[in-house]
Enzyme design. Structure first.
Site, PDB file in Angstrom:
ATOM      1  N   ARG A  21      16.387  18.792 -10.296  1.00 46.29           N
ATOM      2  CA  ARG A  21      14.933  18.662 -10.447  1.00 46.29           C
ATOM      3  C   ARG A  21      14.249  19.849  -9.768  1.00 46.29           C
ATOM      4  NH1 ARG A  21      12.957  12.355  -9.738  1.00 46.29           N
ATOM      5  NH2 ARG A  21      14.663  11.387 -10.888  1.00 46.29           N
ATOM      6  N   ASN A  40      17.640   4.497  -5.302  1.00 45.25           N
ATOM      7  CA  ASN A  40      16.899   5.591  -5.921  1.00 45.25           C
ATOM      8  C   ASN A  40      17.743   6.860  -6.042  1.00 45.25           C
ATOM      9  OD1 ASN A  40      14.784   3.734  -5.779  1.00 45.25           O
ATOM     10  ND2 ASN A  40      13.281   5.354  -5.516  1.00 45.25           N
ATOM     11  N   VAL A  51       0.851  -1.191   0.000  1.00 44.53           N
ATOM     12  CA  VAL A  51       0.000   0.000   0.000  1.00 44.53           C
ATOM     13  C   VAL A  51       0.885   1.238   0.000  1.00 44.53           C
ATOM     14  CG1 VAL A  51      -1.830  -1.241   1.224  1.00 44.53           C
ATOM     15  CG2 VAL A  51      -0.232   0.177   2.522  1.00 44.53           C
ATOM     16  N   GLY A 111      11.853  -1.726  -9.905  1.00 45.53           N
ATOM     17  CA  GLY A 111      11.576  -2.195 -11.256  1.00 45.53           C
ATOM     18  C   GLY A 111      10.250  -1.706 -11.789  1.00 45.53           C
ATOM     19  N   LYS A 168      17.433   0.305  -0.782  1.00 45.14           N
ATOM     20  CA  LYS A 168      16.518   0.732  -1.858  1.00 45.14           C
ATOM     21  C   LYS A 168      16.554   2.258  -2.006  1.00 45.14           C
ATOM     22  CE  LYS A 168      13.332   0.713  -5.066  1.00 45.14           C
ATOM     23  NZ  LYS A 168      12.611   1.910  -5.093  1.00 45.14           N
TER      24      LYS A 168
END
Ligand code: 6PG
Length: 474
Positions: free
Chosen positions: A287, A186, A74, A129, A182
């Site tokens: 960004r 990123n 979630v 992925g 992880k």
């Protein structure tokens, strides 16, 4: 219960992961979603999966074989805690609650601590992925206890991407280690994307090439050491023509890049850990700059003439590829430094060679180059930086002259290259005989008596700047 694994949360990522699980020999998959309509449509659209649909959380839990193992998919945040509580109320010691979302690793550590007294395992798992990866084989970064991994490991291995016969999954470390790694993935992803963006901008603005010609160059690069998913899709995107206008797609997209936050987390944590990750930070900032529409407009109004674009040789594309490769090496070196520092601070035994290995397939940063990182850390796990590994030292040395030409050309031409130039400055900082940090430390001593060390003697010293300027031992 009959299902060896359950999935809670059936939005695209959850549905795809559930379908992936169901397609592998030996898995029987229970599914549950807060609104049953979504469960129902998944089950009817995919009868081949043989899902066991839970109408209620109780039904879902009852359908799981022991040790019960459920993956929560979630939206990261409060929703996750609500589901964890629902499961924890019904699970027994030895059961396993898995959070497969993009959770902040600090939250994962706190959640594990909160659940631990119940005897239930809480495992944070980084999954990379995107939607397709979830369906066909992602790269998977599980944290949590060794014990939980004995049950969970084979299930995750059954759905992970496979490279050279090996599934892209490894037990990263305890509690939040999986989500931490992880997060670093990123951060590196941000750097990779920014560097590719700069390479494109240079080829177009300085090289004078139209998007489809730049696409051809990226496609060619994808046959060599730069081969990677992001380079591959870049060629695709640059070739794409907008159907409404017939213009290159890249020319009709608003030039403002969004972000969901994991890159920011990487930099925030690196700052806390004292690890210089300038290449990643510049990608995050780039960004942010892109989104400052008003500031960009204000400065553009004032700037009436832009620097003349430099003339370049036909080998310019080769130079850019060398600059891209060297800058990429720096970004990965910085990312792996952050892993080293995180592992030390949080007490994780992270095998960096294994991390590079599981990033070879499934994830967004998958690349040929990662084999070199595995090799570097296998040969010597204790290198202080990837830049000292023989292959990378040689690669940077080979590309160095081109890298400098590209950054200089960009500066003279007025093309922003925050990624390339920050990576080069980082490299030059590490390579410099002496840094102006000596002067900075002197300034600190001047205005704040912060003391300094000397090159010729041990100890801490202070100069009496306001007095006779003699030196005292601090
Ligand atoms: C992945 C991606 C995935 C996602 C990011 C994008 O590994 O599959 O990294 O996690 O696409 O959320 O991040 P931004 O929205 O911050 O660019």
């Amino acid at each position: 219960g009959a299902a060896n694994i359950g999935v809670v949360g059936l939005a695209v990522m959850g549905s795809n992961l559930a379908r992936n699980l169901a397609s592998r020999e030996g898995n029987s998959v229970a599914v549950y979603n807060r609104t049953y309509a979504r469960t129902e449509s998944l089950v009817t659209e995919h009868p081949e999966a043989g899902f066991i649909a839970g109408k209620s959380i109780d039904e879902f839990v009852a359908s799981l074989a022991k040790p019960r193992t459920a993956i929560i998919m979630v939206q990261a945040g409060a929703g996750t805690d609500a589901v964890i509580d629902q499961l924890a109320e019904r699970f027994e010691p030895g059961d396993i609650i898995v959070d497969g979302g993009n959770a902040n690793f600090q939250d994962t550590i706190a959640r594990e601590q909160r659940i631990a007294p119940t005897g239930i395992h809480f495992v944070g798992v980084g999954i990379s992925g995107g939607e397709e990866g979830a369906l066909k084989g992602p790269s998977i970064m599980p944290g949590g206890s060794e014990e939980s991994y004995r049950t969970l490991g084979p299930i995750l291995a059954s759905i992970a991407a496979v490279v050279a016969g090996e599934p892209c999954v490894t037990h990263v470390g305890t509690n939040g280690a999986g989500h931490f790694v992880k997060m670093i993935h990123n951060g590196i992803e941000y750097a990779d994307m920014q560097l590719i963006g700069e390479a494109y901008d240079l080829l177009r603005t300085v090289g004078g090439l139209p998007p489809h010609a730049v696409a051809d160059i990226f496609a060619r690069w994808n046959e060599g050491p730069l081969e990677s998913y992001l380079v591959e899709i870049t060629a695709d995107i640059l070739r794409h023509v907008d159907q409404a206008t017939g213009l290159p797609f890249v020319d009709v997209v608003l030039d403002q890049a969004g972000s969901k936050g994991t890159g920011v987390w990487t930099v925030q944590n690196a700052l806390d850990l004292g690890v210089p990750v300038g290449g990643i930070a510049e990608a995050v900032f780039a960004r942010a700059v892109s989104g400052k529409a008003e500031q960009r407009a204000a400065v553009r109004r004032l700037v009436t003439s832009r620097p003349e674009v430099q003339k370049v040789s036909p080998e310019f594309a080769e130079d850019v590829s060398a600059a891209l490769y060297a800058s990429k090496i720096v970004a990965y070196a910085q990312g792996f430094d952050a892993i080293t520092a995180g592992a030390e601070k949080y007490g994780w035994n992270i095998h960096k060679d294994q991390i590079a290995k599981i990033w070879r397939g499934g994830c967004i940063i998958r690349a040929r180059f990662l084999d070199r990182i595995t090799q570097a850390y296998t040969e010597n796990p204790d290198i202080t930086t990837l830049l000292e590994a023989p292959y990378f030292a040689q690669a940077v040395a080979d590309g160095e002259a081109a890298w400098r030409r590209v950054v200089a050309t960009a500066a003279l031409s007025g093309v922003p290259v925050p990624g390339f130039s920050s990576a080069l400055s980082y490299y030059d900082s590490l390579a410099a005989e002496r840094l102006p940090a000596a002067l900075v430390q002197g300034q600190r001593d001047f205005f704040g008596a912060h003391t300094y060390r000397r090159t010729d003697r041990d100890g801490a010293f202070h100069t009496l700047w306001g007095g006779d300027r003699s030196e005292v031992t601090a």
